[in-house]
Design a protein around this motif. Structure first.
Motif, PDB file in Angstrom:
ATOM      1  N   ASP A  34       0.813  -1.231   0.000  1.00 19.15           N
ATOM      2  CA  ASP A  34       0.000   0.000   0.000  1.00 19.15           C
ATOM      3  C   ASP A  34       0.840   1.273   0.000  1.00 19.15           C
ATOM      4  OD1 ASP A  34      -2.998  -0.949   0.500  1.00 19.15           O
ATOM      5  OD2 ASP A  34      -1.672  -2.224   1.673  1.00 19.15           O
ATOM      6  N   LEU A  35       1.706   1.398  -1.009  1.00 21.24           N
ATOM      7  CA  LEU A  35       2.502   2.619  -1.117  1.00 21.24           C
ATOM      8  C   LEU A  35       1.644   3.816  -1.499  1.00 21.24           C
ATOM      9  CD1 LEU A  35       4.542   0.148  -1.640  1.00 21.24           C
ATOM     10  CD2 LEU A  35       5.972   1.861  -2.751  1.00 21.24           C
ATOM     11  N   HIS A  36       0.680   3.603  -2.385  1.00 18.89           N
ATOM     12  CA  HIS A  36      -0.188   4.684  -2.871  1.00 18.89           C
ATOM     13  C   HIS A  36       0.632   5.890  -3.329  1.00 18.89           C
ATOM     14  CE1 HIS A  36      -4.115   2.918  -1.915  1.00 18.89           C
ATOM     15  NE2 HIS A  36      -3.484   2.347  -0.887  1.00 18.89           N
ATOM     16  N   GLY A  37       1.746   5.599  -4.009  1.00 23.23           N
ATOM     17  CA  GLY A  37       2.573   6.658  -4.573  1.00 23.23           C
ATOM     18  C   GLY A  37       3.628   7.218  -3.645  1.00 23.23           C
ATOM     19  N   ARG A  38       3.684   6.769  -2.412  1.00 25.91           N
ATOM     20  CA  ARG A  38       4.607   7.362  -1.431  1.00 25.91           C
ATOM     21  C   ARG A  38       5.908   6.558  -1.366  1.00 25.91           C
ATOM     22  NH1 ARG A  38       1.430   9.416   3.280  1.00 25.91           N
ATOM     23  NH2 ARG A  38       1.024  10.956   1.659  1.00 25.91           N
ATOM     24  N   THR A  39       7.011   7.220  -1.604  1.00 21.24           N
ATOM     25  CA  THR A  39       8.313   6.543  -1.598  1.00 21.24           C
ATOM     26  C   THR A  39       9.347   7.241  -0.724  1.00 21.24           C
ATOM     27  OG1 THR A  39       9.037   7.784  -3.565  1.00 21.24           O
ATOM     28  CG2 THR A  39       7.964   5.643  -3.934  1.00 21.24           C
ATOM     29  N   ARG A  40       9.057   8.446  -0.248  1.00 22.16           N
ATOM     30  CA  ARG A  40      10.013   9.194   0.575  1.00 22.16           C
ATOM     31  C   ARG A  40       9.377   9.533   1.922  1.00 22.16           C
ATOM     32  NH1 ARG A  40      14.325  10.276  -2.445  1.00 22.16           N
ATOM     33  NH2 ARG A  40      15.221  11.585  -0.820  1.00 22.16           N
ATOM     34  N   PHE A  41      10.183   9.414   2.961  1.00 20.65           N
ATOM     35  CA  PHE A  41       9.683   9.575   4.317  1.00 20.65           C
ATOM     36  C   PHE A  41      10.658  10.421   5.125  1.00 20.65           C
ATOM     37  CE2 PHE A  41       8.129   5.698   2.438  1.00 20.65           C
ATOM     38  CZ  PHE A  41       6.773   5.743   2.717  1.00 20.65           C
ATOM     39  N   LEU A  42      10.255  10.812   6.295  1.00 21.62           N
ATOM     40  CA  LEU A  42      11.116  11.651   7.135  1.00 21.62           C
ATOM     41  C   LEU A  42      12.425  10.956   7.478  1.00 21.62           C
ATOM     42  CD1 LEU A  42       8.449  13.100   9.613  1.00 21.62           C
ATOM     43  CD2 LEU A  42       9.585  14.314   7.737  1.00 21.62           C
ATOM     44  N   ASN A  43      12.386   9.629   7.608  1.00 21.26           N
ATOM     45  CA  ASN A  43      13.613   8.903   7.948  1.00 21.26           C
ATOM     46  C   ASN A  43      14.282   8.263   6.742  1.00 21.26           C
ATOM     47  OD1 ASN A  43      11.190   7.419   8.166  1.00 21.26           O
ATOM     48  ND2 ASN A  43      12.070   5.906   9.531  1.00 21.26           N
ATOM     49  N   GLY A  44      13.939   8.723   5.526  1.00 21.12           N
ATOM     50  CA  GLY A  44      14.691   8.297   4.355  1.00 21.12           C
ATOM     51  C   GLY A  44      13.824   7.779   3.232  1.00 21.12           C
ATOM     52  N   PRO A  45      14.408   7.619   2.032  1.00 20.76           N
ATOM     53  CA  PRO A  45      13.669   7.026   0.918  1.00 20.76           C
ATOM     54  C   PRO A  45      13.444   5.540   1.164  1.00 20.76           C
ATOM     55  CG  PRO A  45      15.959   7.360   0.309  1.00 20.76           C
ATOM     56  CD  PRO A  45      15.784   7.991   1.663  1.00 20.76           C
ATOM     57  N   LEU A  46      12.440   4.995   0.524  1.00 25.60           N
ATOM     58  CA  LEU A  46      12.040   3.613   0.761  1.00 25.60           C
ATOM     59  C   LEU A  46      13.182   2.634   0.519  1.00 25.60           C
ATOM     60  CD1 LEU A  46       9.812   1.572   1.408  1.00 25.60           C
ATOM     61  CD2 LEU A  46       9.181   1.623  -1.026  1.00 25.60           C
ATOM     62  N   ILE A  81      15.763  -1.054  -4.932  1.00 33.00           N
ATOM     63  CA  ILE A  81      15.791  -2.026  -3.840  1.00 33.00           C
ATOM     64  C   ILE A  81      16.680  -3.195  -4.244  1.00 33.00           C
ATOM     65  CG2 ILE A  81      14.406  -3.681  -2.525  1.00 33.00           C
ATOM     66  CD1 ILE A  81      12.057  -1.709  -2.771  1.00 33.00           C
ATOM     67  N   GLU A  82      17.532  -3.606  -3.328  1.00 32.86           N
ATOM     68  CA  GLU A  82      18.465  -4.701  -3.579  1.00 32.86           C
ATOM     69  C   GLU A  82      18.028  -5.922  -2.777  1.00 32.86           C
ATOM     70  OE1 GLU A  82      22.184  -3.044  -2.413  1.00 32.86           O
ATOM     71  OE2 GLU A  82      22.192  -1.537  -4.015  1.00 32.86           O
ATOM     72  N   ALA A  83      17.534  -6.938  -3.485  1.00 24.57           N
ATOM     73  CA  ALA A  83      17.105  -8.188  -2.858  1.00 24.57           C
ATOM     74  C   ALA A  83      17.739  -9.340  -3.627  1.00 24.57           C
ATOM     75  CB  ALA A  83      15.588  -8.306  -2.872  1.00 24.57           C
ATOM     76  N   ARG A  84      18.449 -10.194  -2.935  1.00 24.37           N
ATOM     77  CA  ARG A  84      19.249 -11.232  -3.593  1.00 24.37           C
ATOM     78  C   ARG A  84      18.424 -12.121  -4.518  1.00 24.37           C
ATOM     79  NH1 ARG A  84      20.971 -11.117   1.742  1.00 24.37           N
ATOM     80  NH2 ARG A  84      23.113 -10.347   2.049  1.00 24.37           N
ATOM     81  N   GLU A  85      17.243 -12.516  -4.073  1.00 27.56           N
ATOM     82  CA  GLU A  85      16.420 -13.429  -4.859  1.00 27.56           C
ATOM     83  C   GLU A  85      15.281 -12.732  -5.583  1.00 27.56           C
ATOM     84  OE1 GLU A  85      17.259 -16.554  -5.333  1.00 27.56           O
ATOM     85  OE2 GLU A  85      18.996 -16.293  -4.012  1.00 27.56           O
ATOM     86  N   GLY A  86      15.206 -11.406  -5.458  1.00 27.73           N
ATOM     87  CA  GLY A  86      14.223 -10.672  -6.226  1.00 27.73           C
ATOM     88  C   GLY A  86      13.098 -10.068  -5.404  1.00 27.73           C
ATOM     89  N   ILE A  87      12.220  -9.348  -6.114  1.00 23.30           N
ATOM     90  CA  ILE A  87      11.065  -8.668  -5.536  1.00 23.30           C
ATOM     91  C   ILE A  87       9.819  -9.296  -6.151  1.00 23.30           C
ATOM     92  CG2 ILE A  87       9.912  -6.451  -5.195  1.00 23.30           C
ATOM     93  CD1 ILE A  87      12.652  -5.126  -5.762  1.00 23.30           C
ATOM     94  N   PHE A  88       8.861  -9.678  -5.300  1.00 21.24           N
ATOM     95  CA  PHE A  88       7.676 -10.403  -5.749  1.00 21.24           C
ATOM     96  C   PHE A  88       6.430  -9.601  -5.400  1.00 21.24           C
ATOM     97  CE2 PHE A  88      11.165 -13.241  -5.080  1.00 21.24           C
ATOM     98  CZ  PHE A  88      11.140 -14.049  -6.201  1.00 21.24           C
ATOM     99  N   PHE A  89       5.469  -9.594  -6.328  1.00 24.86           N
ATOM    100  CA  PHE A  89       4.365  -8.643  -6.248  1.00 24.86           C
ATOM    101  C   PHE A  89       3.041  -9.310  -6.581  1.00 24.86           C
ATOM    102  CE2 PHE A  89       1.747  -5.591  -8.768  1.00 24.86           C
ATOM    103  CZ  PHE A  89       1.455  -4.679  -7.760  1.00 24.86           C
ATOM    104  N   VAL A  90       2.006  -8.973  -5.792  1.00 26.30           N
ATOM    105  CA  VAL A  90       0.628  -9.310  -6.157  1.00 26.30           C
ATOM    106  C   VAL A  90      -0.156  -8.004  -6.291  1.00 26.30           C
ATOM    107  CG1 VAL A  90       0.578 -11.619  -5.157  1.00 26.30           C
ATOM    108  CG2 VAL A  90      -0.001  -9.663  -3.722  1.00 26.30           C
ATOM    109  N   PRO A  91      -1.045  -7.912  -7.274  1.00 27.62           N
ATOM    110  CA  PRO A  91      -1.776  -6.657  -7.493  1.00 27.62           C
ATOM    111  C   PRO A  91      -2.846  -6.417  -6.449  1.00 27.62           C
ATOM    112  CG  PRO A  91      -2.487  -8.322  -9.066  1.00 27.62           C
ATOM    113  CD  PRO A  91      -1.327  -8.905  -8.323  1.00 27.62           C
ATOM    114  N   GLY A  92      -3.084  -5.123  -6.190  1.00 27.47           N
ATOM    115  CA  GLY A  92      -4.158  -4.706  -5.289  1.00 27.47           C
ATOM    116  C   GLY A  92      -5.263  -4.014  -6.067  1.00 27.47           C
ATOM    117  N   ASN A  93      -6.251  -3.508  -5.360  1.00 26.55           N
ATOM    118  CA  ASN A  93      -7.375  -2.873  -6.053  1.00 26.55           C
ATOM    119  C   ASN A  93      -6.948  -1.619  -6.807  1.00 26.55           C
ATOM    120  OD1 ASN A  93      -7.331  -2.194  -3.038  1.00 26.55           O
ATOM    121  ND2 ASN A  93      -8.567  -0.494  -3.829  1.00 26.55           N
TER     122      ASN A  93
END
Length: 259
Positions: A34-46, A81-93
């Motif tokens: 549920d990012l809803h477009g948000r990638t930057r935060f007070l304590n750093g980028p995602l 994002i650095e993930a050794r085995e990859g990033i996996f995604f399921v779609p939301g509404n």
């Protein structure tokens, strides 16, 4: 009050779940939703908040953007994002519809497929399908349900190597638990989002939608551990209160010190 809302909306808290199982070696799985477009935060980028954990894999359970105009920026951040085995995604509404000034607009099938091509530039999309990931001499099995529209979800048994595997189910909405229970499916961990933890919580309780759902992870007879993340972004109301955005780090059989 404004500073309080700013802090509660833009300060990401990391939840650490220490898991022990003989089915896996040491590994780190991170769940975001549920990012809803948000990638930057007070304590750093995602990407920086995630990469410091040196994850083996990252699971994203839907609602990347409020509308298509945000998608390139969001995917640019996910691509860091650095993930050794990859990033996996399921779609939301919000992969099936976008927010308008008034109401929402449903994406056409062509628009959905065009967005899917963009997602696949950085992530592995699981739409009612699974994938077996070997770790040393162990196996982790991911299965992603597409409940971006209720009724889309389906469990299709996949051919996979014989032997025990630690099974993780991914879905956007926690309502998937009814589908799982009705069909007698079994897993070790279910990762979901969608509820935003209620987004506004007072005295430890949600005061809006989804107040009948729990927040965080709880034991479950069908899926071992049933997790509902608070997510990262906001919808409807542009603020959070008493319900910080969240990254969840699942550390399996780990003796590492937190970064």
């Amino acid at each position: 009050m404004a500073l309080l809302l700013l802090f509660h909306t833009f300060w990401v808290r990391t939840t650490i779940a220490e898991c022990r199982t003989p089915l896996l070696p040491k590994l780190t799985l991170i769940h975001i939703t549920d990012l809803h477009g948000r990638t930057r935060f007070l304590n750093g980028p995602l990407h920086r908040l995630i990469n410091k954990w040196q994850p083996d894999l990252v699971c994203v359970t839907g609602d990347l953007a409020q509308h298509r105009g945000q998608l390139d920026r969001v995917m640019g951040e996910i691509g860091r994002i650095e993930a050794r085995e990859g990033i996996f995604f399921v779609p939301g509404n919000y992969e099936r519809e976008e927010k308008r000034v008034i109401g929402k607009k449903r994406y056409t099938d062509q628009e959905y497929e065009e967005m899917k091509q963009v997602w696949e530039g950085a992530i592995r999309v699981l739409e009612n399908q699974g994938i077996a990931l070997p770790f040393e001499n162990k196996m982790l099995y991911l299965y992603g349900f597409d409940n971006s529209v209720y009724g889309n979800e389906a469990y299709v048994p996949q051919d996979r190597e014989a032997g025990p595997a630690y099974t993780v189910f991914l879905a956007h909405s926690p309502k998937i638990i009814s589908y799982i229970e009705e069909r007698g499916l079994r897993a070790d961990l279910l990762l979901t989002g969608h509820t935003h933890g209620g987004q506004v919580r007072l005295f430890g309780k949600a005061w809006g939608a989804y107040k009948h759902f729990h927040v965080g992870a709880k034991p479950d007879k069908s899926v071992g551990l049933f997790a509902i993340s608070r997510g990262l972004g906001t919808t409807k109301l542009p603020v959070r209160l008493g319900c910080f955005p969240e990254i969840t780090v699942y550390r399996f059989n780990s003796d590492r010190i937190s970064p």
